[in-house]
Motif scaffolding. Structure first.
Motif, PDB file in Angstrom:
ATOM      1  N   GLN A   1     -10.012  -7.855  10.668  1.00  0.00           N
ATOM      2  CA  GLN A   1     -10.478  -8.493  12.020  1.00  0.00           C
ATOM      3  C   GLN A   1     -12.100  -8.924  12.250  1.00  0.00           C
ATOM      4  OE1 GLN A   1      -9.468 -10.009  13.848  1.00  0.00           O
ATOM      5  NE2 GLN A   1     -10.669 -10.681  15.926  1.00  0.00           N
TER       6      GLN A   1
ATOM      7  N   LEU B   1      -9.372 -11.322   7.393  1.00  0.00           N
ATOM      8  CA  LEU B   1     -10.062 -12.410   7.860  1.00  0.00           C
ATOM      9  C   LEU B   1      -9.256 -12.301   9.424  1.00  0.00           C
ATOM     10  CD1 LEU B   1     -10.748 -15.523   7.596  1.00  0.00           C
ATOM     11  CD2 LEU B   1      -9.407 -16.118   6.743  1.00  0.00           C
TER      12      LEU B   1
ATOM     13  N   VAL C   1       0.986  -0.951  -0.048  1.00  0.00           N
ATOM     14  CA  VAL C   1      -0.191  -0.025   0.212  1.00  0.00           C
ATOM     15  C   VAL C   1       0.511   1.242  -0.168  1.00  0.00           C
ATOM     16  CG1 VAL C   1      -2.063  -1.156   0.797  1.00  0.00           C
ATOM     17  CG2 VAL C   1      -0.120  -0.107   2.976  1.00  0.00           C
TER      18      VAL C   1
ATOM     19  N   HIS D   1     -11.901  -4.738  -0.443  1.00  0.00           N
ATOM     20  CA  HIS D   1     -11.494  -5.791   0.849  1.00  0.00           C
ATOM     21  C   HIS D   1     -12.434  -4.590   1.502  1.00  0.00           C
ATOM     22  CE1 HIS D   1      -8.537  -5.900   3.817  1.00  0.00           C
ATOM     23  NE2 HIS D   1      -9.196  -4.973   4.112  1.00  0.00           N
TER      24      HIS D   1
END
Ligand SMILES: *Cc1c(COP(=O)(O)O)cnc(C)c1O
Length: 420
Positions: free
Chosen positions: A203, A240, A81, A199
């Motif tokens: 969490q 995840l 990123v 995305h």
């Protein structure tokens, strides 16, 4: 969690007692288990490989060169990123054609560096960004492969500061605008739109939001194909979650089943970009008790790790189990706040936790600190960056030495006209 074991009543990382590491490198210190990272990676790969889904490790979760190198050795690509993360991934030997560049605000210089490296794909989050990338690519006489990050307007049911897939978030473009985006990309030389990416947050413990997301991605991918666009790549995101309270947490087989159900019958190149799930539970932060302050209503256990070392509790109300390293079978002595020495009320690692009576000098361990720990640390209060240690079986290595205060001071330059 594999990688951490109780030996003679004390916590060890693989075959190395945490007390040994604390003695030799001091505290605070991050300690990671290579074995735990391997186990996690292999479990994920076992679920995804049969579906041909590539794993791009989200480098921002833990960008230590040793960790990226370990994951590269296991077969991971990278999701980066920033230009800095791109350089880190390349330096760790991740092949450029397995690197994907995400983020809402890539600069021209970052785009240029990624084009020079020859990365696989840019995930683009807005039309202005698309136009800029097209310009930069044209100026280099090349064409950038682009995935469009779409916002599916799904609630990932996670903390507000780490949810990214709702309409009001800054990420991606609304999924229904994808056809307009692809049309615009088709008019521009310098870019080739080849994919969609999503995305929805981090969490994530409940897999249902993934299903809702992939239903929408499927629909849009088919729409775009029907309109004649050469769509090949679907990037299915990370997010995840892990069981910070010691619970199991979601299983990659569950995620794989949802992907298979929604997208398994279509011939797209699929990829995921997990960060936390691979490294979060594989690391701990070691701290030593400085003193215990027994107030009228509260017991404050002041430790030598602070919000500058681990900001998750302060920033996200992140929960981390905190336990003594040795003498773990003692009874709880009521609730305590475990706090750092920084001059901020927000400087705490845990609030209202059952904890045994602990004494000054005692070692505590903050569990599940392998992701978004060291990478988010700062030197606030002129506290040098904590060291990082990687354990693998019997061997262990300091993979980032403790910063010295002198090195910290040496970063600054005092103008000559002030010095005299
Ligand atoms: C942060 C991020 C990830 C990784 O998120 P985790 O919760 O660590 O799995 C993946 N993709 C993108 C685009 C991200 O920004």
């Amino acid at each position: 969690m594999q990688g951490f074991e109780i030996r003679d009543g004390a916590l060890a990382v693989e075959n190395v007692p945490l007390a040994t590491i604390a003695e030799q490198v001091g505290t605070p210190a991050y300690v990671y288990s290579a074995g735990a990272i391997r186990t996690r990676y292999r479990a994920l790969a076992a679920a995804l490989d049969p579906l041909g889904i590539a794993i791009h490790y989200a480098v921002k979760a833990n960008s230590n060169q040793a960790i990226i190198t370990l994951l590269r050795g296991l077969g991971a690509g990278a999701d980066v990123v920033s230009g800095g993360e791109l350089a880190r991934a390349l330096a760790a030997g991740i092949p450029a054609d397995r690197i994907v560049f995400a983020g809402v605000g890539k600069t021209r210089d970052e785009m240029a560096a990624a084009l020079d490296a020859g990365i696989h794909l840019f995930n683009i989050e807005s039309e202005p960004e698309l136009e800029t990338l097209a310009e930069v690519a044209r100026s280099k006489g090349t064409t950038a492969r682009v995935g469009l990050r779409v916002n599916p307007n799904v609630d990932a049911k996670t903390h507000a500061k780490i949810t990214t897939g709702k309409a009001e978030n800054k990420f991606g473009v609304p999924i229904e605008r994808a056809p307009a985006f692809f049309a615009r990309a088709g008019e521009l030389s310098g870019v080739e739109a080849v994919g969609l990416s999503v995305h929805i947050g981090s969490q994530i413990l409940d897999l249902e939001p993934y299903r809702q997301t992939y239903v929408r991605v499927r629909e849009m991918a088919l729409t775009l194909r029907a309109q004649g666009y050469g769509l090949r790549n679907l990037d299915l995101g990370g997010g995840l979650g892990i069981g910070y309270r010691g619970e199991e947490g979601p299983d990659p087989q569950g995620l794989a089943a949802i992907i298979k159900e929604q997208l398994g019958d279509l011939d797209f190149e699929l990829a995921v970009e997990p960060g936390r799930w691979l490294v979060g539970a594989a690391g701990v932060l070691l701290a030593r008790v400085i003193l215990v302050k027994q107030g009228e209503t509260k017991r404050h256990v002041v430790v030598d790790a602070a919000m500058n070392d681990l900001i998750r509790p302060t920033l996200y109300e992140g929960f981390h189990r905190i336990e003594p390293v040795v003498g773990r079978d003692r009874a709880d002595a009521g609730m305590a706040d475990i706090v750092g020495p920084i001059c901020e009320s927000g400087d705490y690692l845990a609030k209202d936790r059952p904890l045994p009576a602990v004494a000054a000098g005692e070692l505590l361990v903050v569990r599940d600190a392998g992701a978004y720990g060291a990478v988010m640390s700062s030197t606030y209060n002129a506290r040098p960056l904590a060291p990082e240690v990687l354990v693998d079986g019997d061997r262990w290595t300091v993979i980032r030495p403790r910063q010295s205060v002198d090195a910290l001071i040496a970063l600054d330059k005092v103008p000559d006209w002030l010095a005299g």
